[in-house]
Design a protein around this motif. Structure first.
Motif, PDB file in Angstrom:
ATOM      1  N   SER A   1       0.857  -1.186  -0.027  1.00  0.00           N
ATOM      2  CA  SER A   1      -0.156  -0.010  -0.078  1.00  0.00           C
ATOM      3  C   SER A   1       0.967   1.209  -0.029  1.00  0.00           C
ATOM      4  CB  SER A   1      -0.863  -0.122   1.224  1.00  0.00           C
ATOM      5  OG  SER A   1      -1.126   1.230   1.552  1.00  0.00           O
ATOM      6  N   GLN A   2       0.583   2.079  -1.012  1.00  0.00           N
ATOM      7  CA  GLN A   2       1.431   3.448  -0.917  1.00  0.00           C
ATOM      8  C   GLN A   2       0.517   4.487  -0.344  1.00  0.00           C
ATOM      9  OE1 GLN A   2       3.799   4.084  -4.405  1.00  0.00           O
ATOM     10  NE2 GLN A   2       3.050   2.278  -5.222  1.00  0.00           N
TER      11      GLN A   2
ATOM     12  N   LEU B   1       4.716  -0.620  -5.901  1.00  0.00           N
ATOM     13  CA  LEU B   1       5.809  -0.775  -4.961  1.00  0.00           C
ATOM     14  C   LEU B   1       5.587  -2.085  -4.410  1.00  0.00           C
ATOM     15  CD1 LEU B   1       7.832   0.878  -3.480  1.00  0.00           C
ATOM     16  CD2 LEU B   1       6.190   1.578  -1.800  1.00  0.00           C
ATOM     17  N   PHE B   2       6.651  -2.825  -4.343  1.00  0.00           N
ATOM     18  CA  PHE B   2       6.789  -4.316  -3.955  1.00  0.00           C
ATOM     19  C   PHE B   2       7.696  -4.436  -2.825  1.00  0.00           C
ATOM     20  CE2 PHE B   2       6.406  -5.079  -8.770  1.00  0.00           C
ATOM     21  CZ  PHE B   2       5.216  -5.509  -8.822  1.00  0.00           C
ATOM     22  N   THR B   3       7.234  -5.678  -1.907  1.00  0.00           N
ATOM     23  CA  THR B   3       7.857  -6.118  -0.743  1.00  0.00           C
ATOM     24  C   THR B   3       8.368  -7.595  -1.056  1.00  0.00           C
ATOM     25  OG1 THR B   3       8.109  -6.184   1.586  1.00  0.00           O
ATOM     26  CG2 THR B   3       5.985  -6.436   0.797  1.00  0.00           C
ATOM     27  N   LEU B   4       9.551  -7.849  -0.835  1.00  0.00           N
ATOM     28  CA  LEU B   4       9.797  -9.431  -1.088  1.00  0.00           C
ATOM     29  C   LEU B   4       9.809 -10.159   0.268  1.00  0.00           C
ATOM     30  CD1 LEU B   4      11.587 -10.967  -3.669  1.00  0.00           C
ATOM     31  CD2 LEU B   4      13.148 -10.936  -1.837  1.00  0.00           C
TER      32      LEU B   4
ATOM     33  N   ASN C   1      11.071  -2.339  -0.287  1.00  0.00           N
ATOM     34  CA  ASN C   1      10.315  -1.207  -0.927  1.00  0.00           C
ATOM     35  C   ASN C   1      11.039  -1.195  -2.407  1.00  0.00           C
ATOM     36  OD1 ASN C   1       8.745   0.307   0.938  1.00  0.00           O
ATOM     37  ND2 ASN C   1      10.676   0.456   1.825  1.00  0.00           N
ATOM     38  N   ILE C   2      10.607  -2.262  -3.370  1.00  0.00           N
ATOM     39  CA  ILE C   2      11.241  -2.554  -4.527  1.00  0.00           C
ATOM     40  C   ILE C   2      10.361  -1.753  -5.630  1.00  0.00           C
ATOM     41  CG2 ILE C   2      11.813  -4.121  -6.432  1.00  0.00           C
ATOM     42  CD1 ILE C   2      11.958  -6.065  -4.375  1.00  0.00           C
TER      43      ILE C   2
ATOM     44  N   GLU D   1       1.239 -10.953   6.354  1.00  0.00           N
ATOM     45  CA  GLU D   1       1.843  -9.752   5.982  1.00  0.00           C
ATOM     46  C   GLU D   1       3.042  -9.255   6.944  1.00  0.00           C
ATOM     47  OE1 GLU D   1       0.102  -5.352   5.858  1.00  0.00           O
ATOM     48  OE2 GLU D   1      -1.624  -6.882   5.790  1.00  0.00           O
ATOM     49  N   LYS D   2       4.328  -8.726   6.057  1.00  0.00           N
ATOM     50  CA  LYS D   2       5.485  -8.435   6.747  1.00  0.00           C
ATOM     51  C   LYS D   2       5.356  -7.484   8.066  1.00  0.00           C
ATOM     52  CE  LYS D   2       9.877  -8.491   4.684  1.00  0.00           C
ATOM     53  NZ  LYS D   2      10.569  -7.734   3.715  1.00  0.00           N
ATOM     54  N   GLN D   3       4.378  -6.324   7.673  1.00  0.00           N
ATOM     55  CA  GLN D   3       4.322  -5.558   8.557  1.00  0.00           C
ATOM     56  C   GLN D   3       3.743  -5.851  10.024  1.00  0.00           C
ATOM     57  OE1 GLN D   3       5.434  -1.864   8.470  1.00  0.00           O
ATOM     58  NE2 GLN D   3       5.029  -2.455  10.653  1.00  0.00           N
TER      59      GLN D   3
END
Length: 1520
Positions: A223-224, A1042-1045, A1066-1067, A1304-1306
């Motif tokens: 999410s941005q 915006l991606f997160t791996l 934040n890729i 979710e990573k967060q």
């Protein structure tokens, strides 16, 4: 154009025109090349040679290229293995499944340690040498030193002498050194001088790493809403452009199959590439979908998959699920026909009813075995495939047709773990009461339906039925008799619904005088009172008699006489108790019942026939356990009543005694669930009468030869139809022994007696002579063999029965002619045949049997054993009783678990009887030897016409039956599709994939791209070298999101990111030059366990374990949680020693027992060998030392003796600090904990640290959660520690598998902030402050550390209420939170202080985890996990509110309070959504200065690194 339409000639010209147009088009608009993200995962240890991972050929000649070498290994393997097994080997090599095994030997070798200058060496009982002469010298002195401990995975050379010294050869297979030493040692083995064990050892390990597979990689769209991207430019892109090969891109784009087109039209390769690129760019735009468009996505995706040809369907499923965000728009255009919908709906009713699956759930079954995708990794799936292949090939080699193989596999033949019971319907038991007939229970209800009436938990229902029966078997003269009877009396007096019976075990001599023997006197007195009055009075009298016995004293005749005289003053005592008493009816029955049931040493207490364990006989324990059993059994009865199996008019005791766990006699040897089986799954034409040929066979072939040559005795068939013995006998006994010795004959005689009572049994004999076979020592053995070879079944049976009797043997030894005993043998042809066979000079059968007993059954000469359907029971001890009842028990167990089921299947094959009985035996041995798993699921699925992908197996071959149920738009589908594709390539499958779609979706079902890294075999490059290793490739990715791996690895792996410049959190592909290469490393394999205190049954909270080696005992440490007694330790392949930490742990506790480890249960050192990639879970029981019984681990006394902890922590992590400096008072260090992920937050974290250091006078130690830190941060932190003089430590903890997982990573990071505070830090840390990464500190934090929490475990700052315009966003002011908090404050989790001593003492961590487990199942609860959880638990774990000035944040606090703020937090602002960086510069004046100061330090560090690299002549980027 659909993917499967072939191209005609006319179409081709149209195509070329299109391609020209498009190539023009794309040459105009061609931007940068397509961008990609790749991910690899390597081990920490060096690459291990493939040869060692398969140990097929000891001397493989070396080949020119990697591929030639690999092909050679596979070729050698093919000669020894079946085609399925060769595929399994290729898969294992591709997975590198055994690399950890090879490395574990390397670690064991390094602990030896290797002698200098040797590339291979011998270790003889701890002494080492690397030449042949040294070996001879060490062997001489070996017996003086203890034997080394051998592990389960050790390679033992066959033919080694188990009694000789152990020689371990550490060497690399196939190398000249290995060959030299191997020849030396094998010659010693042949002389019987050594036990030879080989362990892999590489003198010069490779510089490369092992590339792993079997994990998933997710690129989640982030999410941005709040911009959380760092604006620092990434320097240089270190990428290896070869990762994108020609054939990698997904084949199909918008219906065009580019792979096919390239092969059909190689000359158009360039144009096709351009066309493909254009199509990719036009589809990758991810415009959001409307809600109505999403509703049917699941069904539409299924329809797309089902429309594809069966061979491509799995590829389509993989492509659609793994790239769903870019495919979704085109999927919305798919039409779903009504047949698919209808069939899925029908199937879903079935899935819910039988498999418990809701729409959208998934499941995978291989041959009916459920594979849980959440907990089982590819390595455990591989084990399942291997063991299934072994069984199926075994069944195949028994010539069973393929269709039947699956029927047989589905038979559940596993021994049940249920506790076995003995029959309590026996006159030897004197029942004291009977709930159904006694007057005292007459007011209780009688109907069994009463069981179903709801009651409060823990209430015992009083019903007038003998549901619960307690039998006490005791010797009245033992001193514990009194206390057991007092427990029985307590049950009886308190009207517990328990029928109580007594069995007195006393002398069974014929004319014994009760006036001399107290036990006999008690029995006669009991019988007298029962007859004269009733059994209750008799029981009361027995209690009175025992009340007279002093504590610790013994029953005397006087006690019995006194009570009798008092109760019956007119009776002649000696006539009741004397030798000719008429009250003696069942005295002998008691002992007979006790011996016949084999229930073990007295006293014995049984509940419904199930004996209690010894430790449960303690009076207090007995009471608790019995009540527990009553409650547990009630649920069993409730089920039986509910299902109609038990009704009011049934006899309850009969119902219990007809349960499958009731047996005639309890023999632990027979009932044990750890069993060994012969491998009988071979078919050959060898026999035992040719010893020379027999001795050359391998183990499996020898067993088959013995079975081929076996002649059987059976009971005569009763009816005419059966007379020619046309009857399958499902139980086969082989009796092994020396039949020329009394004990062997006794075993045989008992077996024959049992065989004569049962039509299910056939009996064969194997001779195991005590001396070397000769004519003198084998009269009986040869006579039995001769009779079996030459006589009719009936004559042979009668003759052998005679032979088994003692008088016959004595007569034979005296020289009586054998013919005297041969009934029915006299005269006629059979007599001469018999004499010829008996007196013949050859006794090859005896030699073969002797060799078989020694080599295969591992028996010493003359030892006895029984083999029942291939299961070896033995060796039996010389004096051990194994009688007719034990054969009956064995038979009943086989019939219940496997015999009958297998027999009914074999009957369908229509084979002739002898072979059919053989087949039952062999199939039973094969199926029962399987490791015990869950029962197989029977699934005759509803319909697979429209809604399932079906792939048929190749005809005639053995196949795996694979069924998957899946919703194609779930994470499970992303994992399952690649797994099924690999299975399809690996083995012959009958595959059905059922769609289980969800309707009415309201949001995007998949918000991520996914790759599963898995290859069916090793991949090579064009030049024959290994390809760079398995990797996840995300090609043609859209560039706007915006991606997160994230990595999705097996449960027991701890991985960390290494070597990447990019921010993997934040890729943003628009800013990437071409490729983001993420490299991860498997840092640790986890050793998990559960620990309990045996005395209390509770986990010992705060107990600490350490893991290490003999030379370095403390490498890792951990603390036991109260939840499930769980603990985890980080390790790597090798042998490790687990101990309790020195200090309070090992002062108070000692280890009582352990399971799942690699050392014997009674050894003090717990050794655990990690030698594969699968999860390892152990169980440890501890006990308090007798003098420490009242001490607690978590006391208020400071753990002074845990100062050792601080020393142990200086290893490796501590920045700047030396061990001596750490001797500072630990109270004088401020411990600060923080978490961060992603470059922006790491930048904030560095600034937060600087703000702390600038304002705090006291020394500071930072603790960071290592799991999510970038390589950049980990490399820079030592420089920063050195510059500013602080200590730091990286801590990590793997989220336990039993705790609800966040995806979710967060949210995972939020979980780490609160859920593991009690186990993340050493016990010596008393207080910890948590400071958020995006905070600026403006005061000395010593003040916060010393703040008085007034007994609360932690203190938080409440949310500010002064900024009024934000009132609409204060969610805690209304609804759930307002009522839950009931006027208390809602606290913010950006800053808190934890008193860890108090926190652990009140088990706050365990309470928080417990509450989290309950709440987190609901996806809508705990939206701010780290904050909502402590606020939700405010009533159970109190929070001390810190003064408001401790945390100021602009979103919630007004400007006037800013000047007094002690810390400033950069909270997100839901109204303005201002990006963090912008807010930081605007709100905090000093932020920019801090930022610049750190940047200057980074530049200096970078320049220094470049300078050093130039001096070394290399260009190294220190990654910052």
């Amino acid at each position: 154009m659909s993917p499967s339409t072939p191209l005609s000639g006319v179409d081709l010209r149209m195509w070329l025109l299109w391609i020209l147009l498009l190539s023009l088009l794309s040459s105009v608009s061609a931007g940068a090349d397509s961008k990609a993200v790749t991910t690899t995962l390597t081990t920490k240890w060096a690459d291990t040679p493939l040869l060692l991972e398969n140990t097929i050929c000891a001397y493989c000649p070396h080949a020119d290229t990697d591929q030639a070498y690999y092909d050679l290994i596979v070729k050698r393997a093919s000669a020894l293995l079946s085609s399925v097994q060769v595929n399994m080997l290729k898969f294992a090599l591709s997975l590198r499944a055994y690399s950890s095994t090879v490395h574990s030997f390397q670690q064991i070798a390094s602990n030896e340690p290797p002698p200098t200058g040797c590339s291979a060496f011998f270790s003889v009982h701890g002494e080492k040498t690397c030449d042949a002469d040294g070996l001879a010298a060490l062997l001489k002195t070996a017996p003086e030193r203890p034997k080394p401990y051998l592990f389960k995975g050790d390679h033992k050379y066959s033919g080694s002498n188990p009694d000789a010294p152990v020689v371990i050869l550490y060497a690399e297979f196939g190398k000249p050194d290995f060959q030299r030493l191997h020849q030396v040692i094998t010659s010693k083995v042949h002389e019987g001088l050594v036990t030879y064990v080989l362990r892999h050892y590489l003198a010069r390990p490779s510089g490369k790493k092992v590339y792993l597979s079997g994990y998933g990689v997710e690129l989640a769209i982030k999410s941005q809403e709040y911009k959380a991207k760092d604006d620092t430019q990434v320097q240089g892109a270190e990428v290896n452009a070869t990762v994108i090969g020609e054939n990698d891109p997904v084949d199909e784009v918008q219906g065009f199959l580019f792979g096919k087109l390239k092969t059909l039209y190689p000359e158009l390769k360039e144009q096709l590439k351009e066309l493909r690129k254009h199509l990719v760019e036009s589809t990758n735009e991810m415009a959001p979908l409307k809600v109505w468009q999403m509703q049917d996505l699941s069904f539409q995706t299924a329809a797309r998959i089902l429309a594809a040809p069966a061979v491509d369907a799995l590829n389509v499923m993989k492509d659609l699920s793994q790239n769903f965000p870019t495919k979704a728009r085109s999927i919305t255009k798919t039409v779903v026909n009504s047949e698919i919908r209808k069939e899925i709906g029908e199937n879903q009713k079935f899935f819910k009813g039988t498999l418990g699956l809701q729409p959208g759930d998934s499941a995978l079954f291989i041959n009916g075995l459920h594979i849980d995708l959440d907990t089982q990794d590819i390595f455990s799936v591989f084990e399942v495939l291997r063991s299934e292949a072994r069984v199926m090939e075994g069944l195949r080699s028994l010539h069973i047709e393929t269709p039947y193989i699956h029927d047989i596999l589905k038979l559940n033949v596993q021994p049940s773990d249920s506790d076995y019971a003995v029959d309590i319907r026996n006159p030897a038991i004197s029942w004291i009461n009977n709930l159904e007939t006694d007057h005292r229970y007459s007011s209780w209800p009688y109907n069994v339906q009463e069981l179903l009436r709801p009651t409060f938990p823990g209430v015992i229902r009083q019903i007038r039925k003998n549901f619960h029966n307690l039998v006490i078997i005791l010797d009245p003269t033992q001193e514990n008799a009194a206390e057991l009877l007092s427990v029985a009396e307590m049950f009886y007096a308190n009207n517990i619904p328990l029928r109580i019976g007594l069995v007195f075990v006393v002398s069974d001599e014929d004319d014994i005088d009760g006036m001399q023997d107290a036990g006999v006197a008690l029995v006669r007195a009991y019988n007298y009172i029962s007859d004269e009055v009733d059994s209750q009075s008799a029981f009361e009298a027995v209690i009175s008699i025992f009340n007279r016995v002093p504590i610790g004293g013994q029953l005397s005749v006087g006690d019995v006489v006194k009570v009798l005289e008092k109760k019956f003053p007119y009776v002649e005592v000696s006539s009741v108790l004397g030798a000719d008493s008429s009250y003696d009816s069942n005295r002998k029955d008691g002992r007979a019942y006790y011996e016949q049931t084999g229930v073990g040493p007295l006293p014995v207490v049984m509940y419904n026939g199930i004996p209690y364990q010894r430790e449960q006989l303690d009076p207090d324990e007995l009471e608790t356990v019995t009540m527990q059993k009553i409650l547990e059994t009630t649920t069993f009865y409730q089920r039986a009543v509910y299902l109609g199996e038990l009704a009011t008019d049934h006899d309850v005791v009969d119902f219990i005694m007809n349960q499958p766990n009731v047996v005639p006699r309890i023999n632990p040897r027979v009932l044990s669930t750890s069993r060994t089986y012969l491998d009988l799954s071979d078919t050959n034409n060898h026999f035992v009468d040719d010893y020379a040929r027999f001795s050359a066979l391998d183990t499996k072939e020898k067993s088959t030869a013995v079975a081929n040559s076996m002649n059987y005795m059976t009971k005569k068939g009763q009816t005419v139809a059966y007379y020619n013995d046309g009857y399958i006998r499902p139980v086969t006994f082989w009796v092994v022994g020396d039949f020329d010795k009394p004990s062997g004959r006794q075993l045989l005689y008992d077996a024959i007696r049992h065989m004569k009572t049962s039509n299910n049994v056939r009996l064969g004999m194997i001779n195991n002579p005590s001396a070397d076979p000769s004519t003198e020592t084998s009269h009986v053995a040869r006579a039995i063999w001769a009779a079996m070879q030459t006589q009719s079944a009936n004559n042979a049976k009668n003759f052998i029965t005679k032979m088994a009797k003692e008088e016959t043997a004595t007569a034979l030894e005296k020289g009586v002619d054998i013919g005297e005993f041969a009934v029915g043998v006299r005269g006629g042809r059979t007599a001469s045949l018999f004499c010829e066979a008996y007196e013949g000079p050859k006794f090859d059968f005896l030699l073969s049997h002797t060799a078989y007993c020694r080599d295969v059954l591992k028996l010493k000469k003359g030892q006895k054993a029984v083999i029942s359907n291939g299961r070896i029971i033995g060796p039996l001890e010389e004096e051990e009783v194994f009688n007719q009842d034990d054969f009956l028990l064995l038979e009943s167990i086989i019939l219940k678990t496997s015999g009958e089921r297998i027999k009914s299947k074999v009957q369908q094959f229509g084979t002739e009887e002898d072979r059919a009985s053989d087949l039952v035996m062999k199939v039973d041995a094969l199926l029962s030897s399987q490791p015990k798993g869950e029962a197989r699921v029977e699934y005759d699925f509803a319909d697979d016409r429209y809604s399932a992908v079906k792939i048929r197996p190749k005809e005639g071959d053995v196949y795996f039956d694979v069924v998957a149920v899946v919703d194609p738009v779930t994470r499970d589908a992303q994992k399952l599709a690649p797994l099924l594709l690999v299975l399809k390539q690996l083995v012959n499958v009958n595959l059905r994939v059922f769609m289980n779609c969800q309707s009415k979706l309201s949001e995007m079902p998949l918000k991520s791209f996914y790759r599963h890294v898995l290859e069916p075999e090793v991949v090579f490059q064009a030049d024959g070298s290994f390809s760079p290793g398995p990797m996840a490739k995300f090609l043609d990715m859209p560039q706007s999101p915006l991606f997160t791996l994230n990595l999705n690895t097996p449960e027991s792996w701890m991985v960390e990111s290494v070597h990447t410049r990019y921010d993997l959190d934040n890729i943003y592909l628009e800013e990437v030059e071409n490729i983001v290469a993420a490299e991860y490393e498997l840092e640790h394999l986890l050793l998990e366990g559960h620990c309990f205190d045996v005395s209390s049954g509770q986990p010992p909270r705060g107990l600490q374990f350490t893991l290490g080696t003999a030379s370095e005992p403390v490498i890792m440490d951990t603390i036991v949680m109260a939840n499930l007694g769980y603990f985890q330790l980080k390790a790597n392949p090798g042998a490790w020693i687990l101990k309790m930490r020195k200090g309070r742990s090992d002062e108070i506790y000692k280890i009582y027992s352990h399971e799942g480890t690699d050392s014997p249960a009674d050894s003090d050192d717990i050794v655990v060998v990690l030698n594969n990639f699968k999860s390892r879970i152990i169980k440890v029981k501890v006990q308090k030392k007798p003098d420490k019984f009242n001490e607690e681990l978590l006391s208020d006394v400071t753990e002074e003796n845990d100062a050792g902890f601080w020393k142990s922590l200086t290893r490796g992590f501590t920045g700047g600090g030396k061990a001596e400096e750490l001797k500072q008072e630990k109270d004088d260090v401020i411990n600060i904990f923080s978490v961060a992920s992603g470059h922006l937050y790491e930048r904030f974290l560095r600034i937060m640290m600087l703000s702390v250091l600038k304002n705090t006078k006291t020394p500071v130690k930072f603790w960071f959660l290592k799991n999510y830190l970038s390589p950049t941060f980990k490399e820079f932190i030592p420089h920063m520690a050195k510059q500013y003089g602080f200590q730091y430590e990286l801590v990590q903890y793997k989220w336990p598998r039993w705790l609800h997982q966040q995806t979710e990573k967060q949210r995972i990071i939020w979980g780490y902030k609160i859920l593991f505070l009690d186990v993340l830090f050493p016990l010596a840390v008393d207080k910890i402050l948590f400071v958020d990464a995006d905070q600026i500190v403006r005061t000395d934090l010593k003040e916060l550390r010393d703040f008085d929490l007034e007994g609360a475990p932690y203190g938080y700052t409440p949310f500010c209420e002064s900024r009024r315009e934000m009132d609409g966003y204060r969610f805690w002011k209304s609804g759930y939170w307002a009522s839950h908090l009931a006027g208390r404050k809602y606290h913010i989790s950006a800053l808190y202080v934890v008193d860890l001593k108090k926190f652990r003492k009140i088990a706050a961590g365990d309470r928080l985890r417990g509450q989290y487990q309950g709440l987190s199942q609901d996806p809508n609860s705990l939206s701010n996990l780290d904050q909502d959880l402590p606020n939700n638990m405010i009533h159970q774990v109190p929070i001390k509110s810190l003064p408001q000035e401790w945390l100021w944040c602009e979103t919630w606090c007004d400007d006037s309070t800013k000047k007094s703020a002690k810390t400033i937090d950069l909270c997100n602002n839901p109204m303005t959504k201002e990006p963090k960086l912008q807010a930081a510069v605007r709100i905090v004046a000093e932020w920019t200065d801090y930022d610049q100061e750190i940047k200057r330090l980074q530049t200096r560090v970078q320049e220094k690194a470049n300078h050093t690299a130039k001096q070394q002549g290399t260009d190294v980027h220190t990654e910052l």
